[in-house]
Design an enzyme around this catalytic site. Structure first.
Site, PDB file in Angstrom:
ATOM      1  N   LYS A 113       7.478  -7.557   0.948  1.00 40.62           N
ATOM      2  CA  LYS A 113       7.484  -8.680   0.055  1.00 40.62           C
ATOM      3  C   LYS A 113       7.838 -10.084   0.823  1.00 40.62           C
ATOM      4  CE  LYS A 113       4.985  -6.150  -3.008  1.00 40.62           C
ATOM      5  NZ  LYS A 113       4.792  -5.016  -2.361  1.00 40.62           N
TER       6      LYS A 113
HETATM    7  C1  LIG Z   1       4.490  -4.143  -2.342  1.00 42.70           C
HETATM    8  C2  LIG Z   1       4.545  -2.668  -1.280  1.00 42.70           C
HETATM    9  C3  LIG Z   1       3.533  -1.841  -0.281  1.00 42.70           C
HETATM   10  C4  LIG Z   1       1.961  -2.754  -1.597  1.00 42.70           C
HETATM   11  O1  LIG Z   1       1.616  -3.675  -0.839  1.00 42.70           O
HETATM   12  P1  LIG Z   1       0.241  -4.546  -1.796  1.00 42.70           P
HETATM   13  O2  LIG Z   1      -0.391  -5.069  -1.425  1.00 42.70           O
HETATM   14  O3  LIG Z   1       0.326  -4.631  -2.879  1.00 42.70           O
HETATM   15  O4  LIG Z   1      -1.156  -3.032  -1.683  1.00 42.70           O
HETATM   16  C5  LIG Z   1       3.456  -1.505   0.273  1.00 42.70           C
HETATM   17  N1  LIG Z   1       4.864  -0.526   0.585  1.00 42.70           N
HETATM   18  C6  LIG Z   1       5.903  -1.275  -0.286  1.00 42.70           C
HETATM   19  C7  LIG Z   1       7.473  -0.461   0.517  1.00 42.70           C
HETATM   20  C8  LIG Z   1       5.379  -2.220  -1.077  1.00 42.70           C
HETATM   21  O5  LIG Z   1       6.753  -3.252  -1.067  1.00 42.70           O
END
Ligand SMILES: *Cc1c(COP(=O)(O)O)cnc(C)c1O
Length: 496
Positions: A113
């Site tokens: 993120k």
């Molecule tokens: C948010 C997240 C995901 C999923 O990503 P999306 O863009 O929502 O599909 C996968 N792994 C981690 C560690 C995340 O924080």
């Protein structure tokens, strides 16, 4: 320069500029903003392959965010991708067992993120200036753990912004809580509520819809905005690292110019994999986009059958950031395969909100041939962590392990042996307990920080600063409130 405008997936109506789309987040009709076309990369992959991460970001983002000047974008990029990241490469590409793991977790909260939330604040403040908005932007967020901290870290001390995060006091992990309540920055506010995540979310939504509050904010020079994952200002920066990854493979001589690779992405809200799809449409030679789910395999079923159905039990897994039954960003793909038909998209989304289910036509399904779906159960995920560690010494986190397993299974069953990039979305230090227990049952019951030290010994990767800091960091945010008091707390913070 050809201006690229953004329209809503649900309305054929008005088009907005990139900066307006970033400020609004969601379109007025409830749809998501999509670019009217996907721009082509401005130079060849070979030329891109010699650029730094920041230069790659500029080359890609200026094609998507055409109403930002190059200087503005450069300032946003330099503010975001600096020494907050613990490596100059920003996103290292590591090979283990014949697979390329694209490490998207070197930012302040050691999860992917950060790739988007470290730049969104800068894009938002710049967008506000461009649109003659004089108000200070107040980001209001409810979090079940991860997004809150990444947003706090991104917005901390960014001039022209404040950020207020509500979390369920007893509904996040001790480490997640500690990460949030120790957040520095005079413009950050963190509040625990007596309630669950849904209460926090509803409280925040109510404030967004509160006309009276909006007026009071306006009078005092504030306006609310959201750092939600459907913001186009989060999606576009994610396209960059797929371009960069391909360039790195080329630069190393691991692939020939034009050679097609596959990409596997551990998926929840469908943002990360959609960015990979946009990178493909922009010209990166990507073959299959392999969508990896955990036991909440609503997306696997969708790719398998053409029916999206959220009417099922919500399963808590060891990859919690993928425990999602409504993948919001999928709407952007649905809109595209519906032939950019907003009416059709809106009808499907209406069915989703009313019945929890929709089904696409055969004609739409045919356009999904770039995608493959797979999923990993809890045991397969743990076994993947153990197997890769024992074979190579490289330690995967639980989310990455889901993708690694799905990618491996795809290769074995299809005999498609193109080079594979796996998006590695979290540091194993973020999910230390699950990771260490997968490697050896003897770590069961060991204390969290002791486990982190043990992981450092095993992997040879030092404990990241993000984990080390919170061992001793001072608690700076002590506010706790009842759900009905949330609005009063916000007004207090802002001096209304
Ligand atoms: C948010 C997240 C995901 C999923 O990503 P999306 O863009 O929502 O599909 C996968 N792994 C981690 C560690 C995340 O924080």
């Amino acid at each position: 320069m050809n201006e690229l405008l953004y329209g809503s997936t649900r309305g054929a109506g008005e088009k907005v500029t990139a900066s307006q789309a970033i400020l609004k987040g969601l379109a007025d009709d409830g749809g998501l903003f999509v670019p009217e076309r996907i721009p082509a990369l401005p130079m060849s992959m070979k030329e891109l392959s010699v650029l730094s991460y920041q230069e790659t970001a500029l080359a890609v983002m200026k094609e998507f965010l055409t109403d930002f000047t190059e200087d503005e974008l450069r300032a946003c990029i330099d503010g975001a991708y600096d020494d907050k990241f613990d490596t100059e490469e920003i996103v290292p590409l590591k090979e283990a067992d014949g697979v390329y793991y694209l490490e998207l977790f070197h930012g302040p909260t050691i999860a992917f993120k950060d790739m988007a939330l470290s730049i969104l604040p800068y894009l938002m403040v710049t967008a506000a200036k461009k649109n003659q908005i004089k108000n200070e932007i107040v980001i209001l967020t409810a979090t079940s753990g991860d997004t809150g901290k990444a947003a706090l870290a991104g917005f901390a001390d960014v001039p022209g912004t404040k950020i207020i995060v509500f979390y369920p006091k007893d509904g996040v992990s001790p480490i997640q809580k500690k990460q949030m309540v120790t957040q520095k920055g005079a413009n950050t506010f963190v509040v625990g509520i007596h309630g669950n995540f849904d209460d926090a979310q509803s409280g925040v939504k109510a404030m967004f819809g509160d006309a009276e509050l909006k007026k009071e904010l306006e009078t005092c020079g504030y306006q609310f905005s959201s750092a939600n994952s459907i913001n186009i200002g989060r999606l576009v920066p994610q396209v960059v690292y797929y371009v960069y990854a391909y360039g790195q493979l080329l630069r190393r001589g691991a692939i020939a110019e034009g050679e097609v690779i596959n990409v596997t992405v551990p998926t929840g809200n469908f943002g990360n994999i959609l960015a990979a799809y946009y990178a493909k449409l922009a010209g990166v030679p990507i073959g299959k986009l392999i969508c990896a789910s955990n036991e909440n395999k609503v997306l696997f079923d969708f790719f398998q059958t053409g029916a999206y159905d959220r009417n099922r039990d919500f399963i808590l897994t060891s990859s919690p950031s993928m425990d999602i039954l409504i993948s919001s960003n999928l709407e952007r793909l649905v809109y595209k395969i519906a032939g950019n038909d907003a009416g059709r998209d809106a009808a499907l989304m209406k069915a989703l909100s009313e019945t929890g289910r929709y089904e696409i036509t055969d004609q739409m399904r045919e356009q999904l041939s770039d995608f493959a779906g797979g999923f990993a159960g809890e045991q397969e995920t743990a076994a993947e962590i153990k197997a890769v560690y024992e074979k190579t010494g490289y330690v995967l986190d639980t989310h990455t392990a889901v993708a690694s397993f799905v990618g491996r299974t795809y290769r074995e069953t299809t005999k498609d042996d193109r080079k594979m990039v796996v998006a590695s979305t979290a540091s194993p230090y973020k999910f230390t307990r699950s990771v260490m227990e997968a490697i050896d049952g003897k770590y069961d019951g060991m204390e969290d920080f002791a486990l982190a030290d043990k992981l450092a010994e095993l992997s040879g990767v030092p404990v990241p600063a993000a984990v080390d800091e919170i061992r001793t960091a001072e608690v700076l945010h002590k506010t706790v409130c009842e759900v009905p008091e949330m609005k009063a707390v916000v007004k207090g913070f802002l001096g209304l």
